[in-house]
Design an enzyme around this catalytic site. Structure first.
Site, PDB file in Angstrom:
ATOM      1  N   CYS A 385       0.702 -39.639   6.904  1.00 46.82           N
ATOM      2  CA  CYS A 385       0.418 -39.378   8.319  1.00 46.82           C
ATOM      3  C   CYS A 385      -1.003 -39.840   8.659  1.00 46.82           C
ATOM      4  CB  CYS A 385       0.652 -37.912   8.643  1.00 46.82           C
ATOM      5  SG  CYS A 385       1.005 -37.673  10.389  1.00 46.82           S
ATOM      6  N   HIS A 511       6.026 -37.017   6.941  1.00 47.40           N
ATOM      7  CA  HIS A 511       5.607 -36.122   5.847  1.00 47.40           C
ATOM      8  C   HIS A 511       6.739 -35.969   4.835  1.00 47.40           C
ATOM      9  CE1 HIS A 511       1.836 -34.530   7.591  1.00 47.40           C
ATOM     10  NE2 HIS A 511       2.423 -34.861   8.733  1.00 47.40           N
ATOM     11  N   GLU A 513       6.651 -34.879   1.940  1.00 52.09           N
ATOM     12  CA  GLU A 513       6.502 -33.693   1.070  1.00 52.09           C
ATOM     13  C   GLU A 513       7.421 -32.543   1.481  1.00 52.09           C
ATOM     14  OE1 GLU A 513       4.228 -34.895   3.145  1.00 52.09           O
ATOM     15  OE2 GLU A 513       2.937 -33.346   4.032  1.00 52.09           O
TER      16      GLU A 513
HETATM   17  N1  GLN Z   1      -4.028 -36.515  13.647  1.00 53.23           N
HETATM   18  C1  GLN Z   1      -3.006 -37.502  13.481  1.00 53.23           C
HETATM   19  C2  GLN Z   1      -2.052 -37.517  14.654  1.00 53.23           C
HETATM   20  O1  GLN Z   1      -1.973 -36.561  15.390  1.00 53.23           O
HETATM   21  C3  GLN Z   1      -2.249 -37.303  12.197  1.00 53.23           C
HETATM   22  C4  GLN Z   1      -1.444 -36.058  12.153  1.00 53.23           C
HETATM   23  C5  GLN Z   1      -1.058 -35.622  10.766  1.00 53.23           C
HETATM   24  O2  GLN Z   1      -1.619 -36.087   9.782  1.00 53.23           O
HETATM   25  N2  GLN Z   1      -0.095 -34.708  10.681  1.00 53.23           N
HETATM   26  O3  GLN Z   1      -1.352 -38.477  14.856  1.00 53.23           O
END
Ligand code: GLN
Length: 565
Positions: A385, A511, A513
């Site tokens: 992410c 994600h 995970e």
């Molecule tokens: N801050 C980034 C976004 O909002 C990544 C978010 C995250 O890592 N869950 O896109």
């Protein structure tokens, strides 16, 4: 209240917090599921936030995202990792969510002139949330967050008391998890805090049926007898939950104590014996790991393991699959920002580098430095992410010659926004539950690290973000060697990036995970760890670790008392 054939197990906690109620509830769920029952688990959290999505992971731990896009408590991650269920919005309710719903009903005039009160309106709402999660189940386990005696958990405790009366006491079971502290000076286990905690529960009208006692030492029969006498719980219903080295041993340890047998006896149910072969194999694997690799986790919530709960577990799972113990080295990204820093000092011995998800400005440049270090030194790199977004920024700055490349999240006026706010996010001002959340499909390109890992072209993963790869820079970055290995089916959103001529370098917008389990490790994590092991071997680090790992393994095997049966 609506009729149901489902039976209910309420799990409360006493004495102190962080006793592992979530793991206990998940382990009980796993045992009952293995007996052939249809089981699910729900978490009721007493805090006022509508969901944990707006809370800092430092305070609350990781925010677990369900497939249907709910931002929930990290215990739901345990539930999914221990049972074969997929949780959803109905598996987690907070005081905030309950009050929100009651207040909206009041505004719509649904209470027909009544004075709206904690009892019955809030408690009724809690009971209906429990009922909503009980569809098509033999057993619903409901875990009450917090500790009995807290002011804020009172309405939940009252609601589960009423619930027993509503559905019939023969259909509910109250399990209370407590701590039996060991006093070193007198070398004694103490049952008094448990007595007081049960007393409190009984004051609220709940007589627990089963006591589960967390302890560092074997709980002798005379202590069980004493607890039984003072707490009015039969001795055969006082169970020991002794500390074990791996959370995945807890179901086996609890089964060894006989808790699942007791539960079905008390609920007057008949089931087959549980089939725990897979759990036994898993635990045997975990305790027989000899090799070990160290992965650097570069983030800003470095002091708390709970902040990256699913991530830590997913790395461990991938280790089991690769027959290798995975050690995490947490590196505070802010520390890497200093000019004087020697990166080798931080990363020496690290076989792979992972930059996880995150929000806000703090520590960003340090993470970018870590990514550059991984790219230039051929160290396996995995960005999740925010980690993927930063990998794109790093590549843009140092390979594609865009020195000012940035994300609008860190600099709203950047001239080179290679990461920008998603268009559907532009009109949104509220912070809670407004990100791109939940599962979305992704199409994978052949001949990529991603395709090697998944072995298929269509995958489905969970998201939680506001910013995205800015497509305006796609051509330029790809011309310089960036590979877009995964995208949304309409090809509008970049979901995965990689670089060529590197042993293993992958970033994903989602994600992964959240979908990894101990028995079915996530393919990207498996390949990342495989590449890291290769790197460690190449650097001659595996051997160094092997002796340490096998030494600690030997002591662990000697001191571990709970037999794997
Ligand atoms: N801050 C980034 C976004 O909002 C990544 C978010 C995250 O890592 N869950 O896109």
């Amino acid at each position: 209240m609506a009729k149901t054939k489902t039976k209910f197990i309420f799990v409360t906690g006493g004495v102190v917090s962080s006793l592992g109620k979530g793991i206990a509830a998940a382990s009980i769920g796993a045992l009952l599921e293995n007996r052939g029952l249809r089981v699910s688990i729900q978490k009721l959290d007493p805090y006022i936030n509508v969901d944990p999505g707006t809370m800092s992971p430092i305070q609350h731990g990781e925010v677990f995202v369900t497939a249907d896009g709910a931002e929930t408590d990290l215990d739901l991650g345990h539930y999914e990792r221990f049972l074969s269920i997929q949780t959803s919005k109905t598996n987690n309710f907070t005081t905030g969510k309950i009050y929100n719903s009651v207040i909206q009903k009041e505004r719509r005039g649904e209470y027909l002139g009544s004075t709206v009160q904690v009892i019955p309106h809030i408690t009724d709402e809690i009971k209906s949330c429990i009922m909503r999660a009980a569809n098509d189940l033999d057993i619903l386990i409901v875990e009450i967050g917090g500790t009995v005696g807290d002011i804020e958990s009172l309405p939940f405790v009252e609601a589960i008391r009423q619930f027993g009366a509503d559905v019939g006491t023969e259909n509910v079971l109250y399990i209370h998890l407590t701590l039996i502290p060991y006093i070193n000076a007198s070398q004694e286990l103490k049952s008094k805090p448990t007595q007081h905690s049960v007393q409190k529960l009984r004051e609220y009208g709940i007589q627990p049926n089963i006591l589960l006692c967390r302890t560092e030492h074997e709980l002798p029969q005379d202590i069980k007898n004493k607890i039984s006498l003072f707490c009015n719980v039969h001795t055969s219903s006082v169970f020991m939950a002794k500390d074990v080295s791996s959370i995945y041993e807890v179901p086996l340890a609890l089964h060894h104590e006989g808790i699942d047998e007791k539960i079905i006896e008390l609920l007057n149910m008949w089931t087959r014996k549980p089939d725990l072969k897979k759990w036994k194999n898993l635990v045997e694997t975990i305790y027989s790991l000899e090799k070990s690799v160290t992965i650097a986790l570069v983030g800003k919530y470095v002091n708390l393991v709970d902040s990256y709960k699913s991530l830590n577990e997913a790395l461990r799972h991938a280790g089991y699959k690769n027959q290798c113990k995975v050690q995490m080295k947490y590196i505070d990204s802010e520390e890497l920002e200093k000019d004087s820093v020697n990166m080798n000092d931080y990363f020496d011995g690290c076989a792979g580098i992972l930059v996880p998800g995150g929000f806000g400005n703090r520590g960003i440049e340090g993470k970018i430095k870590a990514i550059q270090y991984a790219r230039e030194n051929n160290i396996p790199f995995f960005g999740i992410c925010l980690g993927m977004q930063l990998a794109v920024i790093e590549f843009a700055r140092h390979v594609a010659n865009l020195p000012d490349a940035n994300s609008n999240e860190f600099d709203s006026n950047t001239t080179t926004p290679v990461i920008s706010l998603m268009s559907e996010q532009k009109a949104i001002t509220n912070k809670g539950a407004t990100m791109r959340l939940g599962h979305y499909p992704c199409v994978i390109e052949k001949d990529t690290f991603a395709y090697t890992a998944y072995g298929e072209r269509k995958i489905d993963e969970r998201h939680r973000h506001r910013y995205e790869f800015n497509s305006e820079y796609k051509d330029l970055l790809c011309k310089n060697g960036l590979v877009i290995s995964g995208a949304s089916p309409d090809n509008l959103l970049v979901e995965m990036v990689e670089i060529k001529n590197h042993p293993w370098f992958l970033g994903c917008q989602f994600h992964p995970e959240f979908q990894s389990t101990a028995m079915k490790a996530h393919p990207i994590f498996v390949d990342f760890i495989e590449a890291s092991i290769k790197h460690a071997k190449h650097m001659d680090w595996i051997e160094k670790k092997t002796s340490i790992a096998s030494q600690s393994q030997k002591t662990q095997t000697k001191t571990r008392k709970t037999k794997i049966v």
